[in-house]
Write a protein that holds these residues in place. Structure first.
Motif, short mmCIF file in Angstrom:
data_model
loop_
_atom_site.label_atom_id
_atom_site.label_comp_id
_atom_site.label_asym_id
_atom_site.label_seq_id
_atom_site.Cartn_x
_atom_site.Cartn_y
_atom_site.Cartn_z
N THR A 187 0.84 -1.21 0.00
CA THR A 187 0.00 0.00 0.00
C THR A 187 0.87 1.25 0.00
OG1 THR A 187 -0.12 -0.01 2.40
CG2 THR A 187 -1.92 -1.09 1.24
N LEU A 188 2.14 1.10 -0.37
CA LEU A 188 3.10 2.21 -0.44
C LEU A 188 3.17 2.97 0.88
CD1 LEU A 188 1.63 1.93 -3.46
CD2 LEU A 188 3.51 3.43 -3.98
N GLY A 189 3.10 2.23 1.97
CA GLY A 189 3.26 2.85 3.28
C GLY A 189 1.99 3.49 3.84
N ALA A 190 0.89 3.43 3.08
CA ALA A 190 -0.33 4.10 3.54
C ALA A 190 -0.95 3.36 4.73
CB ALA A 190 -1.34 4.20 2.41
N VAL A 191 -0.77 2.02 4.77
CA VAL A 191 -1.31 1.23 5.88
C VAL A 191 -0.13 0.66 6.65
CG1 VAL A 191 -2.68 -0.77 6.49
CG2 VAL A 191 -3.39 0.68 4.59
#
Lengths: 298, 279
Positions: free
Chosen positions: B274-278
């Motif tokens: 999640t590209l660091g979003a979660v």
């Protein structure tokens, strides 16, 4: 001692340039090349004969029934797969969220389908759904769900079932684990306060928990949608787009047109149309997402 | 909080439903592994055979090439491409991520958004011109022709994961080094590199996993010299029909390393994807 603005400007660009260069080479350059090719009758068998034909390739997209079918089928695939994954993923996340040893084990096992090489999962699916020796036909008949064995890949409806079920198997865990992380991060106070006020069950979830979970739903839906639009290997190996062209999503059509029939011009116009469609859709989705999340905060 | 009997029944039912899903989700993997160790003739039986003498013969056949083309070289090609593209993505990504995390420069915001937006770029659109150009430059069937596109398509993910891990390093450490006269290059290699190691590991493993699993570019841009394992196994259904034993043995060999990598990442898998979003 902070660097001055000018110093930082030069170093900043120097450091990002190699990465940006590679990205330009693999995205903007192909897009421009395809744009050029899309106005030409460009066949790879006779590359020197790339006559300019204006909008003819694009006109063909609008008039060709097979291409319209392929576009429709692509959207149906993405909506059905992502929709089912969201619903099942949310249910799984709710079951997984309470912290326990059993749930931790379940979450670990759910990672496995995501890692499986897509082409391999498609090959396994083909054998599981094999009409004569497949486990699906045998065990479904054994427990009495199904009467006659089904030749799953021979009719459009059942072929679609296998295609969607594969995507759901592989990617529902992705949605579930994102939403599980979201649920576990929600502080208990709002729920407890609402419970004291007499809210319960479904209303408690819908009015209190779900709004707090929305950023996670948005990220899961956005990323799954983007990936579903890139689907290629699984469907190519599982059905090859068949029976007929019933499961031929746009990626397979573009590939076949440009790289198997070698009509690069026709394939290019399809590729450009697909790119334009995505560049309209994705910012809209991002706008919805940006309300809820700091993923896009640069 | 008190639990009513109703809630307790609901909890029990949800545990049952959860484990039914999890066990059903394991069926394809169970099919793959059991079929790969069933003796010849036991794989395609109705009803399915569950009692048999396990054998590793199919693995030997696959690696030696008794059934189809030998699988060893294909695995080597896959490994070279996965490692090469990951190394390239990490080097390019680390510099870019550092600049985006720490430096102020004109156009940074736009640049960051543009890099992120390339994740929506459909690979099938990229592969056509790359195929044509690689053909003109005599670069079909070379490692480089897969390594560069794989690195490019993993760059947004690598940059985003590294950027967020660099942001967690206290800036004072770098400021102190700057005062001592360290150059930006020294700061990146001596301070950021070791402190961002966990992020680099996450980005690296994910990039290897995605490169190992890739199919479209490998199918289009390789012939025999650097053909990767996913392309090789997709050609298994030849004129003799599918040999389930060899197919599932090859499938298990391909899948085992990526499954291990995914398990190593555990929670970081979702964070990375999640590209660091979660988190």
């Amino acid at each position: 001692m902070k660097p001055t603005r000018e110093e930082s400007n030069g170093i900043g660009w120097a450091l990002v340039t190699p990465a940006v260069g590679v990205l330009l080479l693999m995205t903007i350059f192909p897009a421009l090349y395809l744009l050029w090719a899309s106005f030409r009758r460009f066949n790879l068998m006779m590359p020197e004969n790339a006559a300019f034909i204006g909008l003819e390739n694009y006109r063909n997209i609008v008039t060709n029934a097979d291409i319209r079918h392929s576009m429709l089928v692509t959207i149906l695939f993405v909506v059905a797969a992502v929709g089912i994954e969201l619903v099942l993923g949310l249910l799984l996340a709710l079951m997984l969220a309470p912290k326990s040893r059993s749930n931790a084990a379940a979450a670990t096992l759910l990672i496995l389908p995501m890692a499986v090489t897509p082409v391999v999962s498609a090959l396994v699916w083909r054998e599981l759904f094999n009409p004569n020796y497949g486990w699906v036909n045998y065990y479904l008949r054994k427990i009495g769900i199904m009467g006659e064995p089904i030749a799953w890949l021979s009719s459009p409806q059942t072929a679609w079932f296998t295609v969607i079920s594969l995507d759901v198997w592989q990617w529902t865990p992705f949605v579930a684990l994102i939403l599980m992380a979201g649920l576990q991060g929600i502080p208990p106070e709002p729920r407890e306060a609402a419970a004291v006020d007499g809210a319960e069950g479904w209303r408690l979830f819908w009015d209190v928990t779900f709004p707090l979970l929305r950023p996670f739903v948005a990220i899961a839906v956005l990323l799954r949608t983007l990936e579903a639009f890139k689907t290629f290997g699984t469907i190519r190996v599982l059905t090859g787009g068949g029976p007929g062209i019933s499961t031929e999503i746009i990626n397979l059509t573009i590939y076949r047109t440009a790289l198997q029939d070698f009509s690069v011009g026709a394939g290019a116009s399809l590729g450009i149309a697909f790119l334009v469609f995505l560049s309209i859709l994705v910012p809209q989705m991002l706008r919805v997402l940006a309300r809820d999340s700091d993923l896009v905060e640069a | 909080m008190r639990h009513t009997p109703g809630q307790r029944i609901l909890t029990a039912l949800s545990q049952v439903a959860l484990w039914i899903w999890v066990l059903l989700a394991m069926v394809p993997l169970v099919w793959m592994v059991t079929t790969s160790i069933k003796p010849e003739g036991y794989a395609q039986t109705i009803p399915p055979t569950w009692q048999f003498q396990p054998t590793l013969q199919h693995y030997v056949d696959v690696l030696e090439g008794a059934a189809v083309t030998p699988f060893g070289p294909l695995l080597l090609h896959s490994l070279v491409v996965a490692v090469g593209s990951t190394a390239l993505a990490l080097v390019l990504g680390l510099f870019a991520a550092y600049a985006l995390a720490r430096l102020r420069f004109k156009g940074k915001r736009f640049l960051a958004m543009w890099i992120l937006s390339t994740i929506m770029f459909p690979p099938v659109v990229a592969v056509i011109p790359i195929f044509i150009m690689a053909g003109r430059l005599q670069l079909i069937d070379r490692y480089l022709t897969l390594i560069v596109p794989y690195a490019a398509f993993n760059l947004p993910l690598v940059i985003w994961v590294l950027r967020s891990s660099i942001r967690q390093i206290p800036e004072e450490i770098e400021d102190a080094a700057l005062v001592d006269g360290a150059s930006r290059m020294e700061i990146i290699t001596r301070i950021v590199l070791p402190l961002a190691a966990p992020g680099i590991a996450t980005a690296g493993i994910l990039s290897m996993l995605l490169a190992w699993n890739e199919f479209l570019f490998a199918l289009t841009l390789t012939r025999s010299q650097v053909k990767t394992a996913p392309v090789g196994i997709s050609e298994f259904t030849g004129m003799f029909g599918t040999q389930w034993g060899s197919l599932s043995a090859a499938a298990t060999i391909i899948v085992a390393p990526v499954v291990i990598m995914a398990l190593m990442l555990r929670r970081h898998l979702i964070e990375g994807l999640t590209l660091g979003a979660v988190k």
